[in-house]
Design an enzyme around this catalytic site. Structure first.
Site, PDB file in Angstrom:
ATOM      1  N   PRO A 177     113.244  43.529 -41.849  1.00 17.57           N
ATOM      2  CG  PRO A 177     110.903  42.191 -42.664  1.00 17.57           C
ATOM      3  CD  PRO A 177     111.852  43.177 -42.570  1.00 17.57           C
ATOM      4  CG  ASN A 178     113.004  37.281 -41.034  1.00 23.45           C
ATOM      5  OD1 ASN A 178     112.644  37.234 -40.096  1.00 23.45           O
ATOM      6  ND2 ASN A 178     111.887  37.190 -41.926  1.00 23.45           N
ATOM      7  NE  ARG A 195     117.386  29.151 -41.484  1.00 23.27           N
ATOM      8  CZ  ARG A 195     115.647  29.709 -41.564  1.00 23.27           C
ATOM      9  NH1 ARG A 195     115.024  30.202 -40.628  1.00 23.27           N
ATOM     10  NH2 ARG A 195     114.641  29.228 -42.585  1.00 23.27           N
ATOM     11  CE1 TYR A 200     118.168  37.091 -48.931  1.00 26.46           C
ATOM     12  CE2 TYR A 200     117.453  34.919 -47.592  1.00 26.46           C
ATOM     13  CZ  TYR A 200     117.175  35.709 -48.693  1.00 26.46           C
ATOM     14  OH  TYR A 200     116.357  35.713 -49.092  1.00 26.46           O
ATOM     15  CG  ASN A 202     117.479  43.928 -48.322  1.00 29.38           C
ATOM     16  OD1 ASN A 202     116.446  43.501 -48.662  1.00 29.38           O
ATOM     17  ND2 ASN A 202     118.541  43.989 -48.511  1.00 29.38           N
ATOM     18  CB  ALA A 204     109.932  39.848 -47.118  1.00 27.60           C
ATOM     19  CD  GLU A 252     113.941  47.582 -54.416  1.00 26.29           C
ATOM     20  OE1 GLU A 252     113.547  48.185 -55.070  1.00 26.29           O
ATOM     21  OE2 GLU A 252     112.856  46.704 -54.078  1.00 26.29           O
ATOM     22  CG  HIS A 285     116.179  43.587 -52.517  1.00 27.23           C
ATOM     23  ND1 HIS A 285     115.155  43.000 -51.683  1.00 27.23           N
ATOM     24  CD2 HIS A 285     114.868  44.506 -54.097  1.00 27.23           C
ATOM     25  CE1 HIS A 285     114.540  44.384 -51.670  1.00 27.23           C
ATOM     26  NE2 HIS A 285     115.077  44.727 -53.130  1.00 27.23           N
ATOM     27  NE  ARG A 345     115.839  34.357 -53.480  1.00 28.39           N
ATOM     28  CZ  ARG A 345     114.974  34.784 -52.225  1.00 28.39           C
ATOM     29  NH1 ARG A 345     115.742  35.773 -52.075  1.00 28.39           N
ATOM     30  NH2 ARG A 345     115.555  33.590 -51.250  1.00 28.39           N
TER      31      ARG A 345
HETATM   32  O1  CA2 Z   1     117.162  39.248 -51.633  1.00 28.86           O
HETATM   33  C1  CA2 Z   1     117.407  40.620 -50.519  1.00 28.86           C
HETATM   34  O2  CA2 Z   1     118.200  41.370 -50.067  1.00 28.86           O
HETATM   35  C2  CA2 Z   1     115.353  39.867 -49.929  1.00 28.86           C
HETATM   36  O3  CA2 Z   1     115.672  41.322 -49.332  1.00 28.86           O
HETATM   37  C3  CA2 Z   1     116.509  39.335 -48.715  1.00 28.86           C
HETATM   38  C4  CA2 Z   1     114.292  39.294 -47.538  1.00 28.86           C
HETATM   39  C5  CA2 Z   1     113.934  38.755 -49.045  1.00 28.86           C
HETATM   40  O4  CA2 Z   1     112.836  38.275 -48.257  1.00 28.86           O
HETATM   41  C6  CA2 Z   1     113.732  39.522 -50.144  1.00 28.86           C
HETATM   42  O5  CA2 Z   1     113.098  38.907 -51.163  1.00 28.86           O
HETATM   43  C7  CA2 Z   1     115.293  39.948 -50.505  1.00 28.86           C
HETATM   44  C8  CA2 Z   1     114.562  38.073 -47.032  1.00 28.86           C
HETATM   45  C9  CA2 Z   1     115.551  38.587 -45.588  1.00 28.86           C
HETATM   46  C10 CA2 Z   1     116.225  37.467 -44.930  1.00 28.86           C
HETATM   47  O6  CA2 Z   1     117.209  36.825 -45.078  1.00 28.86           O
HETATM   48  C11 CA2 Z   1     117.896  35.585 -43.885  1.00 28.86           C
HETATM   49  C12 CA2 Z   1     119.103  35.567 -43.841  1.00 28.86           C
HETATM   50  C13 CA2 Z   1     119.344  34.540 -43.413  1.00 28.86           C
HETATM   51  C14 CA2 Z   1     118.580  33.483 -43.496  1.00 28.86           C
HETATM   52  C15 CA2 Z   1     117.321  33.083 -43.139  1.00 28.86           C
HETATM   53  C16 CA2 Z   1     116.934  34.892 -43.143  1.00 28.86           C
END
Ligand code: CA2
Length: 152
Positions: free
Chosen positions: A11-12, A19, A24, A76, A79, A100, A102, A109
């Site tokens: 997701p996301n 953002r 990221y 990946n 969340a 896995e 990330h 974090r």
């Molecule tokens: O660091 C990672 O790759 C995560 O899997 C990314 C997830 C986060 O919930 C994990 O804790 C770590 C979130 C991905 C959402 O990515 C976004 C990127 C730009 C704007 C909003 C969300």
């Protein structure tokens, strides 16, 4: 197909590059896909690159990768990493290497990100290398496959 690597994004991750660049980076998911395809080519892997915002769809894709005899899964889970027993069970149920990945360092974090339900059942986990983690995971899968060939 034995030489296909399934790269599954949760997701996301479709919002990557739009953002939170301080967390990221600025690369988009299209950039990640390009990087994965380039890296996979060096190892003669085919790539199935997917993203979904739906937990059950990831479960289905993990089953599909196993049923089709994929070389491995790079995941990946976003969340869902921190919440999903369903994903953990799916990873534990399949007999192919699951790596896995990330983008961010989840241990540096918020405390809720420090727990991964996936890590204990994955073959390996990588975090904090930015999008290069995906390329490192593909290289790692190739190494595992070579080692398996030599010892089989
Ligand atoms: O660091 C990672 O790759 C995560 O899997 C990314 C997830 C986060 O919930 C994990 O804790 C770590 C979130 C991905 C959402 O990515 C976004 C990127 C730009 C704007 C909003 C969300």
């Amino acid at each position: 197909m034995a030489s296909t690597v399934y790269i599954l994004n949760g997701p996301n991750l479709n919002l990557l590059g739009t953002r939170e660049p301080e967390v990221y980076g600025r690369a988009t998911l299209i950039d990640v896909e390009k990087l994965c395809r380039e890296t996979a080519k060096h190892h003669r892997f085919e790539v199935e690159f997917r993203q979904t915002n739906h937990e059950g769809e990831i479960v289905d894709w993990i089953h599909e990768a196993a049923a089709k005899g994929g070389a491995g899964i790079i995941i990946n889970p976003g969340a869902y990493t921190h919440t999903s027993i369903a994903l953990r069970d799916a990873v534990a149920a399949v007999d192919l290497p699951v790596i896995e990945v990330h983008i961010s360092n989840i241990f540096a974090r918020e405390s809720f990100r420090r727990r991964s339900h996936i890590a204990p059942v994955a073959k390996a986990s990588l975090c904090g290398f930015g999008i290069h983690g995906y390329a490192l995971a593909i290289d790692g899968l190739a190494k595992l496959a070579q080692t398996k060939e030599r010892t089989a």
